[in-house]
Motif scaffolding. Sequence first.
Motif, PDB file in Angstrom:
ATOM      1  N   ARG A  44      -9.494  -8.541  -6.235  1.00 55.45           N
ATOM      2  CA  ARG A  44     -10.209  -8.045  -5.061  1.00 55.45           C
ATOM      3  C   ARG A  44     -11.692  -8.420  -5.025  1.00 55.45           C
ATOM      4  O   ARG A  44     -12.201  -8.779  -3.973  1.00 55.45           O
ATOM      5  CB  ARG A  44     -10.033  -6.536  -4.975  1.00 55.45           C
ATOM      6  CG  ARG A  44     -10.490  -5.935  -3.677  1.00 55.45           C
ATOM      7  CD  ARG A  44      -9.933  -4.557  -3.522  1.00 55.45           C
ATOM      8  NE  ARG A  44     -10.553  -3.637  -4.460  1.00 55.45           N
ATOM      9  CZ  ARG A  44     -11.479  -2.750  -4.110  1.00 55.45           C
ATOM     10  NH1 ARG A  44     -11.861  -2.672  -2.874  1.00 55.45           N
ATOM     11  NH2 ARG A  44     -11.994  -1.946  -5.000  1.00 55.45           N
ATOM     12  N   GLY A  81       0.815  -1.210   0.000  1.00 58.87           N
ATOM     13  CA  GLY A  81       0.000   0.000   0.000  1.00 58.87           C
ATOM     14  C   GLY A  81       0.851   1.263   0.000  1.00 58.87           C
ATOM     15  O   GLY A  81       0.557   2.213  -0.728  1.00 58.87           O
ATOM     16  N   GLU A  85      -7.393  -4.982  -8.771  1.00 58.05           N
ATOM     17  CA  GLU A  85      -8.827  -4.824  -9.029  1.00 58.05           C
ATOM     18  C   GLU A  85      -9.440  -6.087  -9.602  1.00 58.05           C
ATOM     19  O   GLU A  85     -10.653  -6.281  -9.562  1.00 58.05           O
ATOM     20  CB  GLU A  85      -9.073  -3.632  -9.962  1.00 58.05           C
ATOM     21  CG  GLU A  85      -8.836  -2.300  -9.300  1.00 58.05           C
ATOM     22  CD  GLU A  85      -9.605  -2.156  -7.996  1.00 58.05           C
ATOM     23  OE1 GLU A  85     -10.812  -2.443  -7.979  1.00 58.05           O
ATOM     24  OE2 GLU A  85      -8.993  -1.777  -6.977  1.00 58.05           O
ATOM     25  N   GLU A 136      -2.340  -1.949 -10.053  1.00 56.26           N
ATOM     26  CA  GLU A 136      -3.762  -1.698  -9.874  1.00 56.26           C
ATOM     27  C   GLU A 136      -4.676  -2.671 -10.631  1.00 56.26           C
ATOM     28  O   GLU A 136      -5.628  -3.199 -10.049  1.00 56.26           O
ATOM     29  CB  GLU A 136      -4.099  -0.247 -10.223  1.00 56.26           C
ATOM     30  CG  GLU A 136      -5.289   0.234  -9.423  1.00 56.26           C
ATOM     31  CD  GLU A 136      -6.148   1.190 -10.191  1.00 56.26           C
ATOM     32  OE1 GLU A 136      -5.772   1.583 -11.304  1.00 56.26           O
ATOM     33  OE2 GLU A 136      -7.223   1.531  -9.679  1.00 56.26           O
ATOM     34  N   GLN A 141      -5.093   4.631   0.042  1.00 54.50           N
ATOM     35  CA  GLN A 141      -5.867   5.866   0.192  1.00 54.50           C
ATOM     36  C   GLN A 141      -5.254   6.790   1.234  1.00 54.50           C
ATOM     37  O   GLN A 141      -5.157   7.999   1.032  1.00 54.50           O
ATOM     38  CB  GLN A 141      -7.303   5.550   0.600  1.00 54.50           C
ATOM     39  CG  GLN A 141      -8.219   5.430  -0.602  1.00 54.50           C
ATOM     40  CD  GLN A 141      -9.667   5.300  -0.167  1.00 54.50           C
ATOM     41  OE1 GLN A 141     -10.024   5.712   0.934  1.00 54.50           O
ATOM     42  NE2 GLN A 141     -10.480   4.728  -1.031  1.00 54.50           N
ATOM     43  N   ILE A 147      -6.073  -1.448   0.390  1.00 54.68           N
ATOM     44  CA  ILE A 147      -6.860  -0.352  -0.187  1.00 54.68           C
ATOM     45  C   ILE A 147      -6.821   0.872   0.722  1.00 54.68           C
ATOM     46  O   ILE A 147      -6.624   1.998   0.275  1.00 54.68           O
ATOM     47  CB  ILE A 147      -8.327  -0.806  -0.400  1.00 54.68           C
ATOM     48  CG1 ILE A 147      -8.383  -2.039  -1.304  1.00 54.68           C
ATOM     49  CG2 ILE A 147      -9.166   0.319  -0.958  1.00 54.68           C
ATOM     50  CD1 ILE A 147      -7.863  -1.815  -2.680  1.00 54.68           C
TER      51      ILE A 147
END
Lengths: 264, 256
Positions: B104, B83, B101, B97, B144, B140
């Motif tokens: 996930r 991360g 994706e 990514e 962020q 995730i």
Amino acid sequence: MTASHISSSLRVLPRLARAASGIALVIALLALWEASARLGWVDSLNWPPFTAVLAALRDGLWSGELPALLGNTLGYMLVGYAAGSAAGIALGLLLGLSPLLMRIVSPLVETLRPIPISAIVPPLILFLGVGDALKIFIVAFSSFFPVLINTVAGVRDGSPVLRQTARTLRLSRAATLRKLVLPGALPAIFAGLRTSLGIALVVAIIAEMVAGASGIGYFIVQAQYAMQPAPMYAAVLCLSLAGYALNRAILRFEKTALPWHGRA
Amino acid sequence: MSRARLVERWLPGTLAVAGVLAAWELLGRGGTLNPALLPAPSVVLATLVDVVRDDALAPPIARTLALMATGYLIACACGIALGVAMGRSEAVHALMEPLVELVRPIPKPALIPPLFLFLGIGLQTMLFIVVLAAFFPVLINTVQGVRGVDPVLLDTARTLRLSRRATVLRVVLPAALPMVATGMRVSLGLALTLVVVAEMLAGENGVGFLILDMQRAFQIQKMYAWLVVLALLGLLLNGAFEWAERRALPWRAHLS
């Protein structure tokens, strides 16, 4: 082409290369999977080449078997999700508005909430059997808590000034709830709805695996017992697509329902 | 808090819990509830006491907790490391990514049967599934959190000529910690749920296995006793996490 054009397109290139790098990695991994199975690097009956999985996916979709299984699972999952979420929002609004009710109910909620959802499947089988009632109930039960917690937080975070204004304007309780409290809490409620949707699919699969009887989760377990890896992987792929689509759908729904909250 | 306020805060809820237990007990004794489906709380408690007396309590708990803790810690370490890398570097983000994706949205329990076929039905599969389930929320949230770090902080770090390492350790991680903790809390619940599922499908031991096994053997009282154990375990883990979060993030405590 002018010099500035060239330099700007040159600046785009690294970004394109970066964007392509991720897809290239995925393709490389899939190619590695294919090669490892075809060339016998992984010598296992349970390691079908990726193309065989794709073929199984195509056959499953063509014959209607996978859509039927997925439809079954998603169908009761959505019923349970809707019921659990509606109950969560309703109770959440009540608890958020009444501190006394909150004090009465919250220890009960906090006692039930940490129970791992998978653990309550066996006792529920005793009450509800292994059919759709079990699955709907357990999905509703697990969707309920995130929506409840978020709704309470959303209502409580609502601005007291707004509520005082509503009182000054002599808005009725119902109107205050509908025009003020609910819209204010909606972003938080949606966050709960999104969390719950992911949980709902996971729990639906768990219920099907442990209780058995029907659905795509049961199919995957059966395929494992029968040592049929290709259809099993195809079903997993199907579920992955469904999970992705559900997440996109709720994000889209959130955008239409909360246009003022779009930029987060 | 004064005593009166403590009473005001806790009395209604305690009464509600006691009321539910009392009603359950009375209905159980009165014969309204079928004891084969739902034995009275006192019966479940007595069964639990028997389990404790037989020294049968600790081994399954130890096994389940060990599996869960190992998987959870691996997942948190990997999730935070990747991360931070993805949050700090656009190149790493672009590279990873699509893969993230893609994997996930797979409902993780659906991966248990394929992994059984591939890794065999055993401890490593169960561990792997826990890691996989707990990994993504941490990842995730860390991405962020790292991306949301105030640019002024990063500029300040550069002005002070902090090394990259020091910037990550002293500026980025502390600033991202609240988000990371949120991810870790989600993962904690997922890890416990998945350990229990894995034990049900594969185990020959552990609390999850026992609950399903007792149900299949129609030892309903024991099943409920173990369910209570698991609920307490969940409650304790949650409490321990909140305590640790308050210690590690004192400035955040007043928010929640």
